[in-house]
Write a protein that holds these residues in place. Structure first.
Motif, PDB file in Angstrom:
ATOM      1  N   ILE A  21       1.302  13.878   0.268  1.00  0.00           N
ATOM      2  CA  ILE A  21       2.138  14.023   1.667  1.00  0.00           C
ATOM      3  C   ILE A  21       1.826  12.976   2.434  1.00  0.00           C
ATOM      4  CG2 ILE A  21       3.758  15.643   3.231  1.00  0.00           C
ATOM      5  CD1 ILE A  21       2.722  17.622   0.328  1.00  0.00           C
ATOM      6  N   LEU A  22       0.497  12.591   2.724  1.00  0.00           N
ATOM      7  CA  LEU A  22       0.577  12.283   4.303  1.00  0.00           C
ATOM      8  C   LEU A  22       1.229  10.839   3.917  1.00  0.00           C
ATOM      9  CD1 LEU A  22      -0.601  11.294   7.177  1.00  0.00           C
ATOM     10  CD2 LEU A  22      -3.046  11.298   5.984  1.00  0.00           C
ATOM     11  N   GLN A  23       0.126  10.525   3.129  1.00  0.00           N
ATOM     12  CA  GLN A  23       1.422   8.436   2.684  1.00  0.00           C
ATOM     13  C   GLN A  23       2.185   8.497   3.106  1.00  0.00           C
ATOM     14  OE1 GLN A  23      -0.572   8.651  -1.604  1.00  0.00           O
ATOM     15  NE2 GLN A  23      -2.655   7.530  -0.554  1.00  0.00           N
ATOM     16  N   GLU A  24       2.996   9.272   1.343  1.00  0.00           N
ATOM     17  CA  GLU A  24       4.374   9.151   1.761  1.00  0.00           C
ATOM     18  C   GLU A  24       5.435   9.295   3.641  1.00  0.00           C
ATOM     19  OE1 GLU A  24       4.887  11.675  -2.354  1.00  0.00           O
ATOM     20  OE2 GLU A  24       5.454  12.935  -0.709  1.00  0.00           O
ATOM     21  N   GLU A  25       4.594  10.352   4.054  1.00  0.00           N
ATOM     22  CA  GLU A  25       4.972  10.518   5.718  1.00  0.00           C
ATOM     23  C   GLU A  25       4.841   8.629   6.929  1.00  0.00           C
ATOM     24  OE1 GLU A  25       7.542  12.479   6.144  1.00  0.00           O
ATOM     25  OE2 GLU A  25       7.321  13.187   4.817  1.00  0.00           O
ATOM     26  N   LEU A  26       3.843   8.442   6.291  1.00  0.00           N
ATOM     27  CA  LEU A  26       3.339   6.898   6.240  1.00  0.00           C
ATOM     28  C   LEU A  26       4.547   6.351   6.513  1.00  0.00           C
ATOM     29  CD1 LEU A  26      -0.824   7.313   7.048  1.00  0.00           C
ATOM     30  CD2 LEU A  26       0.659   7.596   8.558  1.00  0.00           C
ATOM     31  N   VAL A  27       4.765   6.112   5.097  1.00  0.00           N
ATOM     32  CA  VAL A  27       5.360   5.017   4.688  1.00  0.00           C
ATOM     33  C   VAL A  27       6.856   5.275   5.313  1.00  0.00           C
ATOM     34  CG1 VAL A  27       6.694   3.793   2.880  1.00  0.00           C
ATOM     35  CG2 VAL A  27       4.424   4.470   2.307  1.00  0.00           C
ATOM     36  N   ARG A  28       7.157   6.467   5.310  1.00  0.00           N
ATOM     37  CA  ARG A  28       8.309   6.781   6.266  1.00  0.00           C
ATOM     38  C   ARG A  28       8.631   6.168   7.120  1.00  0.00           C
ATOM     39  NH1 ARG A  28      10.516  10.453   8.869  1.00  0.00           N
ATOM     40  NH2 ARG A  28      12.868  10.959   8.421  1.00  0.00           N
ATOM     41  N   ALA A  29       7.385   6.643   7.983  1.00  0.00           N
ATOM     42  CA  ALA A  29       7.765   6.586   9.824  1.00  0.00           C
ATOM     43  C   ALA A  29       7.549   5.242   9.996  1.00  0.00           C
ATOM     44  CB  ALA A  29       6.818   7.206   9.988  1.00  0.00           C
ATOM     45  N   GLY A  30       7.525   4.561   9.005  1.00  0.00           N
ATOM     46  CA  GLY A  30       7.083   3.105   9.655  1.00  0.00           C
ATOM     47  C   GLY A  30       6.027   2.387   9.330  1.00  0.00           C
ATOM     48  N   VAL A  31       4.496   4.028   9.519  1.00  0.00           N
ATOM     49  CA  VAL A  31       3.563   2.938   9.989  1.00  0.00           C
ATOM     50  C   VAL A  31       2.439   2.369   8.993  1.00  0.00           C
ATOM     51  CG1 VAL A  31       1.090   3.752  10.325  1.00  0.00           C
ATOM     52  CG2 VAL A  31       2.665   5.399  10.980  1.00  0.00           C
ATOM     53  N   LEU A  32       2.861   2.379   7.050  1.00  0.00           N
ATOM     54  CA  LEU A  32       2.600   1.691   6.440  1.00  0.00           C
ATOM     55  C   LEU A  32       3.763   0.719   5.571  1.00  0.00           C
ATOM     56  CD1 LEU A  32       0.334   4.064   4.687  1.00  0.00           C
ATOM     57  CD2 LEU A  32      -0.509   1.752   5.899  1.00  0.00           C
ATOM     58  N   PRO A  33       3.526  -0.033   5.045  1.00  0.00           N
ATOM     59  CA  PRO A  33       4.519  -0.655   4.290  1.00  0.00           C
ATOM     60  C   PRO A  33       5.243   0.023   3.314  1.00  0.00           C
ATOM     61  CG  PRO A  33       2.661  -2.182   4.130  1.00  0.00           C
ATOM     62  CD  PRO A  33       2.088  -1.099   5.484  1.00  0.00           C
ATOM     63  N   ALA A  34       5.882  -0.036   3.002  1.00  0.00           N
ATOM     64  CA  ALA A  34       6.926   0.733   1.597  1.00  0.00           C
ATOM     65  C   ALA A  34       6.198   0.019   0.164  1.00  0.00           C
ATOM     66  CB  ALA A  34       8.333  -0.022   1.422  1.00  0.00           C
ATOM     67  N   ASN A  35       5.781  -1.024   0.152  1.00  0.00           N
ATOM     68  CA  ASN A  35       4.692  -1.594  -1.076  1.00  0.00           C
ATOM     69  C   ASN A  35       3.638  -1.201  -0.936  1.00  0.00           C
ATOM     70  OD1 ASN A  35       3.867  -3.050   0.550  1.00  0.00           O
ATOM     71  ND2 ASN A  35       5.086  -4.995  -0.791  1.00  0.00           N
ATOM     72  N   TYR A  36       2.238   0.494  -0.226  1.00  0.00           N
ATOM     73  CA  TYR A  36       1.540   0.644  -0.182  1.00  0.00           C
ATOM     74  C   TYR A  36       0.941   0.304  -1.280  1.00  0.00           C
ATOM     75  CZ  TYR A  36      -3.096   0.766   2.770  1.00  0.00           C
ATOM     76  OH  TYR A  36      -4.250   0.404   2.787  1.00  0.00           O
ATOM     77  N   ASP A  37      -0.085  -0.390  -1.722  1.00  0.00           N
ATOM     78  CA  ASP A  37      -0.729   0.386  -2.982  1.00  0.00           C
ATOM     79  C   ASP A  37      -1.459   1.260  -2.614  1.00  0.00           C
ATOM     80  OD1 ASP A  37      -2.041   0.834  -5.411  1.00  0.00           O
ATOM     81  OD2 ASP A  37      -3.325  -1.668  -6.195  1.00  0.00           O
ATOM     82  N   PHE A  38      -1.422   2.862  -2.305  1.00  0.00           N
ATOM     83  CA  PHE A  38      -2.241   3.626  -2.435  1.00  0.00           C
ATOM     84  C   PHE A  38      -3.329   3.756  -3.566  1.00  0.00           C
ATOM     85  CE2 PHE A  38       1.226   4.745  -0.042  1.00  0.00           C
ATOM     86  CZ  PHE A  38       1.092   4.731   0.782  1.00  0.00           C
TER      87      PHE A  38
END
Length: 351
Positions: free
Chosen positions: A281-298
């Motif tokens: 969930i944290l990863q999804e929200e970081l992408v949503r907020a623009g902290v991480l890029p949408a294509n980040y390889d978790f």
């Protein structure tokens, strides 16, 4: 609401302390808040300064930079400001840090708390009305390796697995003694994994975010089989405010001596979340907020590792007594809380 009161909050630039002070100043009528903090550099001082800047907008907020272990200072502040309610949130936090830096815990959590108890005791000198309620932070870490869940305040907690936990259990014992000896209404609150915007950078969700942003690998302990009762900061503050208003009753026992006006409550979400779900969930929200890029390889930045010394696999609060006595139960879901954190992180560090 806390009205017509003087509140003394220790750890006022801390995560819970600053949010509590802000809530009292925003919603209370004729409330004065005196805040103490030593502004140490245990974590990024800029976060403490930003929290403090928010509070200093209020004319009825007074800030004192000082150390809880300085007994003369604490007594001077009590004499000068004569608090009605004291909320002791100042403490050296963190389980793992206590293994490397034990001195900080004895000074702040033991000596500092003793000074607060002594100041409360002497606030009644000369027939003065004195402190009406001392509320203090304990921790879910006191439950140690208890196997029974959810954790209840009725459980035996005599087996701490870290010095931090031992100091928090000691605070509860010291408060009980002072409640009995001097009839000081005391309430301890066992907090369960508090998170949210402008939180503590040493907490997992914050550390994960920093590492992911740098492209580093995050380590998930106990191979992801940890469960935590993550509690959103606004829920914690609401619980503390309600508790502040209702001190344990002063009563006399059959022996003519005071029955200690003493209580301990859990404040947790009563809904433990698996650490792997939390990270997702944290990863999804970081992408949503623009902290991480949408294509980040978790997957490439995640490592499952064994348990750390001093950690426990599950924290899970029985909050029925809090609900019964104060009509309150934390309710913020994880996604909402992590969304607010992610948005704050973007604004604070990246804009």
């Amino acid at each position: 609401m806390i009205n017509n009161n003087r509140a003394f909050i220790t750890g006022a630039a801390g995560f819970i302390g600053s949010n509590l002070a802000k809530r009292l100043l925003e919603t209370g009528q004729n409330v004065a808040v005196v805040g103490l903090d030593n502004m140490n550099d245990y974590y990024d001082i800029r976060i403490k300064e930003a929290r403090l800047a928010e509070l200093e907008k209020f004319p009825n907020f007074t800030f004192i930079k000082g150390n809880l272990a300085d007994k003369a200072l604490i007594f001077t502040l009590f004499e000068e400001y004569v608090p009605d309610v004291v909320v002791n949130l100042a403490a050296q936090a963190g389980v793992r840090y206590s293994i490397a830096n034990p001195d900080a815990y004895i000074e702040s959590n033991m000596l500092g708390f003793y000074n607060v108890l002594e100041a409360c005791r002497h606030s009644y000198d000369g027939g003065a009305p004195g402190v009406q309620h001392l509320v203090y932070a304990s921790s879910s870490s006191v439950y140690g390796t208890n196997k029974k869940v959810p954790y209840s305040t009725e459980d035996k907690v005599d087996n701490p697995v870290s010095l931090y936990a031992a100091t928090k259990k000691s605070n509860e014992l010291m408060a009980h003694a002072y409640a009995k000896l001097y009839n000081i209404p005391c309430t301890g609150l066992r907090f369960f994994t508090v998170y949210g915007p402008a939180g503590r950078p040493d907490m997992a969700y914050f550390g994960f975010t920093n590492k992911l942003l740098k492209g580093e690998t995050i380590r998930i302990f106990n191979y992801g089989n940890c469960k935590r009762d993550f509690t959103y900061i606004d829920d914690i503050v609401e619980g503390v405010v309600r508790v502040m208003q209702k001190p344990p009753e002063k009563k006399t026992g059959e022996d003519g001596l005071p029955i200690p006006p003493y209580a301990v409550y859990n404040i947790g979400n009563n809904q433990p979340e698996n650490l792997l779900d939390f990270v997702r969930i944290l990863q999804e929200e970081l992408v949503r907020a623009g902290v991480l890029p949408a294509n980040y390889d978790f997957e490439a930045h995640k490592e499952l590792v064994p348990m750390q010394p001093g950690d426990v696999p599950v924290t899970y609060a029985d909050t029925a007594p809090l609900e019964r006595d104060f009509g309150f139960k934390p309710s913020t879901d994880l996604r909402t809380g992590l969304r607010k954190f992610s948005e704050w992180y973007k604004a604070f560090y990246m804009e």
